[in-house]
Structures are given as C-alpha cells and as structure tokens.
Write a protein that holds these residues in place. Structure first.
Motif, PDB file in Angstrom:
ATOM      1  N   LEU A  15      43.295  32.835  45.337  1.00  9.93           N
ATOM      2  CA  LEU A  15      42.477  32.571  44.156  1.00  9.93           C
ATOM      3  C   LEU A  15      43.384  32.118  43.021  1.00  9.93           C
ATOM      4  O   LEU A  15      44.442  32.707  42.815  1.00  9.93           O
ATOM      5  CB  LEU A  15      41.752  33.843  43.709  1.00  9.93           C
ATOM      6  CG  LEU A  15      40.541  34.302  44.506  1.00  9.93           C
ATOM      7  CD1 LEU A  15      40.228  35.754  44.163  1.00  9.93           C
ATOM      8  CD2 LEU A  15      39.346  33.417  44.195  1.00  9.93           C
ATOM      9  N   ALA A  52      44.201  30.903  38.883  1.00  9.16           N
ATOM     10  CA  ALA A  52      43.818  31.001  37.474  1.00  9.16           C
ATOM     11  C   ALA A  52      44.920  30.364  36.643  1.00  9.16           C
ATOM     12  O   ALA A  52      46.080  30.324  37.063  1.00  9.16           O
ATOM     13  CB  ALA A  52      43.628  32.457  37.076  1.00  9.16           C
ATOM     14  N   ILE A 106      44.724  37.291  29.949  1.00  7.54           N
ATOM     15  CA  ILE A 106      43.842  38.401  30.284  1.00  7.54           C
ATOM     16  C   ILE A 106      42.493  37.920  30.805  1.00  7.54           C
ATOM     17  O   ILE A 106      41.989  38.357  31.832  1.00  7.54           O
ATOM     18  CB  ILE A 106      43.681  39.298  29.026  1.00  7.54           C
ATOM     19  CG1 ILE A 106      44.427  40.597  29.232  1.00  7.54           C
ATOM     20  CG2 ILE A 106      42.251  39.553  28.687  1.00  7.54           C
ATOM     21  CD1 ILE A 106      43.834  41.514  30.252  1.00  7.54           C
ATOM     22  N   GLU A 107      41.903  37.002  30.104  1.00  4.22           N
ATOM     23  CA  GLU A 107      40.600  36.525  30.553  1.00  4.22           C
ATOM     24  C   GLU A 107      40.714  35.690  31.817  1.00  4.22           C
ATOM     25  O   GLU A 107      39.779  35.585  32.600  1.00  4.22           O
ATOM     26  CB  GLU A 107      39.916  35.703  29.451  1.00  4.22           C
ATOM     27  CG  GLU A 107      40.737  34.520  28.972  1.00  4.22           C
ATOM     28  CD  GLU A 107      39.994  33.675  27.920  1.00  4.22           C
ATOM     29  OE1 GLU A 107      38.931  33.136  28.262  1.00  4.22           O
ATOM     30  OE2 GLU A 107      40.487  33.572  26.775  1.00  4.22           O
ATOM     31  N   PRO A 111      38.563  37.435  36.386  1.00  4.17           N
ATOM     32  CA  PRO A 111      37.788  37.076  37.580  1.00  4.17           C
ATOM     33  C   PRO A 111      38.555  37.365  38.868  1.00  4.17           C
ATOM     34  O   PRO A 111      37.945  37.672  39.891  1.00  4.17           O
ATOM     35  CB  PRO A 111      37.563  35.575  37.419  1.00  4.17           C
ATOM     36  CG  PRO A 111      37.814  35.266  35.979  1.00  4.17           C
ATOM     37  CD  PRO A 111      38.805  36.275  35.512  1.00  4.17           C
ATOM     38  N   ALA A 126      38.309  41.053  39.536  1.00  2.00           N
ATOM     39  CA  ALA A 126      36.934  41.389  39.933  1.00  2.00           C
ATOM     40  C   ALA A 126      36.713  41.165  41.417  1.00  2.00           C
ATOM     41  O   ALA A 126      35.822  41.750  42.020  1.00  2.00           O
ATOM     42  CB  ALA A 126      35.938  40.560  39.115  1.00  2.00           C
ATOM     43  N   GLU A 127      37.520  40.312  42.008  1.00  2.00           N
ATOM     44  CA  GLU A 127      37.389  40.057  43.448  1.00  2.00           C
ATOM     45  C   GLU A 127      38.152  41.083  44.277  1.00  2.00           C
ATOM     46  O   GLU A 127      38.240  40.957  45.500  1.00  2.00           O
ATOM     47  CB  GLU A 127      37.879  38.644  43.788  1.00  2.00           C
ATOM     48  CG  GLU A 127      37.094  37.509  43.152  1.00  2.00           C
ATOM     49  CD  GLU A 127      35.706  37.348  43.757  1.00  2.00           C
ATOM     50  OE1 GLU A 127      35.461  37.911  44.834  1.00  2.00           O
ATOM     51  OE2 GLU A 127      34.861  36.676  43.124  1.00  2.00           O
ATOM     52  N   ARG A 128      38.719  42.050  43.616  1.00  2.00           N
ATOM     53  CA  ARG A 128      39.458  43.115  44.304  1.00  2.00           C
ATOM     54  C   ARG A 128      40.486  42.551  45.275  1.00  2.00           C
ATOM     55  O   ARG A 128      40.421  42.809  46.483  1.00  2.00           O
ATOM     56  CB  ARG A 128      38.495  44.046  45.042  1.00  2.00           C
ATOM     57  CG  ARG A 128      37.438  44.691  44.154  1.00  2.00           C
ATOM     58  CD  ARG A 128      38.055  45.656  43.167  1.00  2.00           C
ATOM     59  NE  ARG A 128      37.027  46.382  42.389  1.00  2.00           N
ATOM     60  CZ  ARG A 128      36.648  46.037  41.167  1.00  2.00           C
ATOM     61  NH1 ARG A 128      37.178  44.974  40.574  1.00  2.00           N
ATOM     62  NH2 ARG A 128      35.756  46.751  40.527  1.00  2.00           N
TER      63      ARG A 128
END
Lengths: 362, 362
Positions: free
Chosen positions: A118, A120, A130-131, A135, A138-140
DNA sequence: TTGTATGCGTTATCAG
DNA sequence: CTGATAACGCATACAA
C-alpha cells in the motif's frame, strides 16, 4: 479490431458492460467445502498446508479448488489473523526517481513473500505524514516502511509505534534505540562530495535543498559538506532553500546568484541538481565551465544527460528490498537486534557536471 | 500508556524494541461501546453517521472515540461490505516517470476519497500481469486500474472482469464495448510527431521501442508514424526493438546504425528517447546535428536536459487522477456509459533534440 | 484424520 | 431512538 494479434479476444468482446453486471460473488471456502463434500476446516488445512488431511480428501479438495478457481480472501484471513499480508509504504513522493526505485525494490520483494504493498505520499510535508498513513494503518498492515521528514519528531512514526505496528525507517537516520532502519551515510556522503569539489579547486561552494527543514537527509548531507569545508579551512555558507514542489523545471536561482557567485553548487538530491543545471543555463552560465554541480542519489537519468551528473550513488532499489526484508523479519519475530540498523554503502560517481573551478584549472 | 498522544515523543524514547513488545491490541468498536455504555450498533451509527442517535449518546460516543483513539478496522468493514476501500493499480513499472506520475495523481485522488492504493508491476511482461494482480484481487479491492501490455489479450483484464471487479484501463486502448478507459490518442500523436519530423526535412526515420509486442501504445504510436510517412510518400521501416529492461543506460544502437542511417529516431517513450540520445553520443553522433530524436510522454526530466527533448506530452498525473475518479464512479454505480472512454488531449512539445535533417537545412 | 464451533471487527436488520 | 444479533470469510482449538 477484427482478428489478430494474440489469440482470440472474443472472450472479452461480449463481456457485459461492467457495473451493470451483477457483481458475481467470489467463491468462498464454503463453496469449496460443499463441492468437495467436506468441512471448511479441511479446505483451510489443504489450502494453507496446515494440519493433516488424507490423500483422498486432499485430492478432492484440490480439484474443487481448481475447478472453482478459489482464491482465499485476504480480508477474511486478515480478520482472524489480526494482521494482513500487506505492507504500507510512505515516501515523500513517488515521482522522485530515487523513491520510485525504492518502491520498485520493495514491492518486488514483498510480492515474492506474498505481501501486497500500500502506498502513501507526504509531498515532503511533515504535517501530511500523519494523514497519509492513517489509511494504511486502517488496513491493519503487517508492517510499515516510512521515509519521514524528521524521525525524531514524526507523528507518523510515533503513531505506528503506538499502534504496535512493526516499522522500518528508510533513508532516515535512527533516532531512538530499537529503531529499525535501512539507511545510508548521508553525512559521510556529503563530506565526500565536498572533498571532491575541493580537490577540483572549488572554494565558493553553495548547498541548496528543497525544504531543508523537512528532511533529515538534507541536513545530514549539509553537515557532511560543512565538515569537509571546515576541515579545509573554507567558509561554510548556510544552506539555501529552493522551492521545487511544482517540478524541478521552475527553479529560480536569481537570489542565490545575486548574493554569491559560487563556483560549485551541491544539491541535496539529484532531481534538484538536474533542475539546478537547467536553471544555471537559463542564467547563461555553463556547466561545468562556469559552475560545477553535484547531487545525491545516483538516479539513472543522471547518467544519461550530458554532461553526466556528478553524484553520490546509493542502491535505492536494493534499499527498498532490504527494508521489505527487514520488515518481514521483524514481523516474523526474527528481528535480530544487531540487524536493526543497516547502512548500505554508497559510491562517488564522477560526472561531467563537475570540473575544475574556473579561475584555477581552466 | 500513561501520558498521551501527540506532541509527547517520550513514548518513543523509552519504547521497548519493537517486535518484542506485545503488539497491543487495537481498540475496537466494542471498547468504545463499553466506554460509552451503549451497544456497538450505536457506535457504528455515529462513526458512519448512519441512522439516528440522540444528542446525548452521540456525545458520549464521540468522547469515547476520541479518548480511545478509535479507528475502525477497514478489515472488518471490508469483510461485511464485501469490498474494501482499496484500489489496486497495475503498471508496467513504477520507475518510468510517466507511470510514477500516473500513480501520484491516482493515489492523491484515491486518498481524498478515502481509498488506499495497492500497487503491482508487470515489468512490461504480459506473462507477469496475471501473477502481479493476484495479490491485489485477493484483497478484494473496490476496483482496479490497469495498464496492460495488450488489453485485447490480457489475462489480467479478463480475470478482473470475471471476478466482477470494476476496472479502468489506463493508457490502453478500449478493445471491447463497455471497457472503461482513460487514454490518449496514441496513433494521432505518432502522426503528429512524424509530421513534425517530415516538416524538418527528415526522410529516413526509424521507430524504436522497448518490447514492441508488449505494448499496444507502442504499436499505436508506430502506426501513427506510419500514417504520416505513407501520406508523405515515404517508406515505412519496421519498428526496431531495443532492450532496455536493465535501465535505459545500456542501450545498444549498433545494429540499428549498421543497418540504416536514419536522420531521425522516434522512440516509443521518453525514457527510451533519452537513452537513445545518450547512446547516439556514445557512437560519436551529435543530437540533433547528426540525428534528431523525439519521444512520447512528456516526462519532466525531458524539459531539463540539454538539448530539451522533443516530445508529445500528455497529462500523466491528471490521467491517473481521472482513472481513479472514473473507477470510483463505477464503483458507486455512477458509471455513466458515455463517460466510459475518456481520451485526454496531448500537445506537441518542441525541443532541441529535433532539428532540420543534416543534408537539408544545415 | 475429520468435523464443529468460536471469534476476529464491522455493518445492517430487525425488534423493542 | 436503541440494542441484540446475524452475517461476512477464514483459521483454529477442541471433539470426535
């Protein structure tokens, strides 16, 4: 398009318009179990090769799996295992070739280990880190690989730690004991680059960086340059910030050139360096005849331009691969404490952008 | 954890070495419910703003969410919703700046829409596409964005369709009715580039590509070049394949130059074009004095090198963004059939690598 | 060797 | 308005 090329496209040709089509349910472990006339537990056992299964049943299940084209849902698996086979990666920007290289290497080794990646981007802004990783978390994910602006004050790094997610820093310097990091000797590289310039007779050397405050790498490289200058008894000018968030093609060197007349410019990375070369030309200055330029990273493009960019080259792709490998070790509990900090070697790559200082050797 | 969240880095300083640390369980909706003394249903309602909740309870829950720093697990959510808030992306390679740009734009708009981005690379090998997207599909993504070698014969595209996953093709040409695609006029661009060369007096024009058979873009661009050559009554030589999988810096033009002596070379993309320029120089040929060179993509670096690369520029970043937007529309059932095929405009960007043919204007 | 049953974290349905 | 509860797809402890 009628016939041709590779085989037969008819299979696609009459596919119903997607979105209208009833999104056909993916086959689940239950479907397989039903078809193989057994329990889902047995299916799980053969799929993951965990636990004993008789040869006969094993074959029945294998057949069912093949016929139904069963692909276990990573979502279901992640839920029960409390952690997905996914690695989250944060880089300042994927459009900087050095990070693209990292990403390529990282993705490649992750894939081989059965992990997805993933991504970012922080756009070099500490506040966005941070933002950007929210996400991802959140996908662990199984773990994170981060290149942050300042690891000592990174909210992103802190949150990852707080969340208990194994994390490897990439390109950053280790700041706390226990930090896992794949990095390079930024300061030493800065020293080498400055020494090369000094060897070529340069005395007025400027250091330019994108967002200086937002990069511990840039700071370390500058310190290295300062080391060498000081050792040679030369003055150390403060670093100059250059805005190139909107592409390295709109660089403005007017201020720098108005204030000082450096015979050499060290850019905090290759992308910036190449932009600096172009900007110098727009000012009517020749490289390297009037001004020498050098950078850090060793991106491939630097070798192709003329004159070739003098730079410090580190193995970006291998660093990405190493970060992934280290992370997977960490996840697997193989986190050898000694291997927590890996510093990969760099090499000085001479290039035509670096020549003798104008008043000395020419 | 004693003190708190953000701003206090001490939590890091004395953090135990990760991996050894008991991976502290992430707070779940149950934790919040317990703290707010209500059911998980109500928590879900306020978190997603679905369904009615009294002001008092709403506030209690909000407080609990904040204090526990609750972040809903996308895994749990994905499981029940049968689809994650993730977009899978397949590109030939993230190290080609044109795809890195796409990726950047795509990731940015995906992020704004609350979606994460999973990446995969095919390395320009059709055979790898399928295995590359398998991990993506296993994550049950909301949709896929694919740049494949040949959409008409892509196993990857077919599998995505079979799995009922909304898919947008990027840079590829639409081959079947219903295909959603964000692309450009590759053939028209090829025509324009050849016309520019012809205008400059070039008659012997070679077209070079990486793996020609593995790119419908390269084929279309070549066809466009052929269109213009034929229209001008010039011979159309077959395209020449150039191996540059191991970097554009090891390009060998010996064969090409031994066979023909083109006054101009059209490369199927900018990265290759820049490599060609460098290779020509190694052969002692000057660009553009001896040979002109042009490419496709309009990558930023092309503007910075000297002479600037003549190229066709398309808005790669915007294309990535458009692909993400279209995909999200598709997912949301807003798949307007008319908007299924978006062709973004390109511009011819003149550059110093293109000049008059040697024997004509010089 | 095989099956049953539980639970992972969440949404959504259905009663109250 | 609120809560209890049934899925969702999978791995696994426990029984048989």
């Amino acid at each position: 398009m009628t016939s041709s090329a590779f085989g037969d496209a008819s299979a696609l040709g009459d596919s119903p318009a997607q979105g209208d089509a009833a999104p056909r349910r993916a086959t689940t472990i239950k479907d397989v179990a039903k078809k193989a006339r057994c329990s889902i537990a047995s299916v799980s056992r053969v799929v993951n090769d965990s636990g004993p299964v008789s040869t006969g049943l094993r074959r029945r299940i294998a057949t069912a799996v093949a016929e139904l084209d069963f692909r276990p849902s990573e979502v279901g698996r992640s839920l029960v295992l409390k952690r997905s086979r996914t690695i989250g990666v944060l880089v300042p920007s994927v459009t900087n070739p050095v990070f693209a290289d990292c990403l390529a290497g990282l993705q490649e080794t992750a894939r081989r280990a059965g992990h997805a990646v993933l991504i970012a981007q922080s756009d070099y802004e500490p506040g966005r880190e941070i933002e950007a990783i929210a996400p991802l978390i959140a996908e662990r994910p199984a773990g994170l690989v981060l290149t942050v602006c300042d690891p000592a004050a990174s909210a992103a790094h802190l949150r990852a730690a707080t969340a208990g997610i194994p994390t490897v820093l990439l390109f950053n310097e280790a700041v706390a004991a226990g930090d896992a990091v794949v990095t390079v000797d930024n300061r030493g590289a800065g020293r080498e680059i400055a020494e090369a310039l000094i060897r070529h007779g340069h005395r007025r050397i400027s250091f330019v960086a994108g967002r200086f405050a937002a990069s511990d790498r840039a700071r370390a490289r500058f310190e290295g340059v300062g080391d060498a200058l000081a050792a040679a008894g030369l003055p150390v000018a403060p670093p100059i910030e250059i805005d190139f968030i909107d592409g390295p093609d709109r660089i403005d060197l007017s201020d720098l050139l108005a204030r000082s007349r450096p015979t050499a410019i060290v850019a905090s990375n290759d992308l910036l360096a190449i932009g600096v070369v172009a900007a110098l030309r727009r000012h009517g200055l020749a490289v390297p005849d009037d001004v020498s330029v050098a950078g850090f990273d060793g991106i491939a493009i630097g070798r192709l331009i003329a004159p070739a960019l003098a730079t410090i080259e580190w193995p970006a792709r291998a660093m990405g691969a190493a970060a992934a490998a280290m992370l997977l070790d960490l996840v697997a509990g193989r986190g050898d404490a000694a291997a927590r900090v890996v510093t990969l070697p760099h090499v000085w790559r001479p290039g035509g952008t670096l020549a003798g200082a104008p008043n000395v050797s020419r």
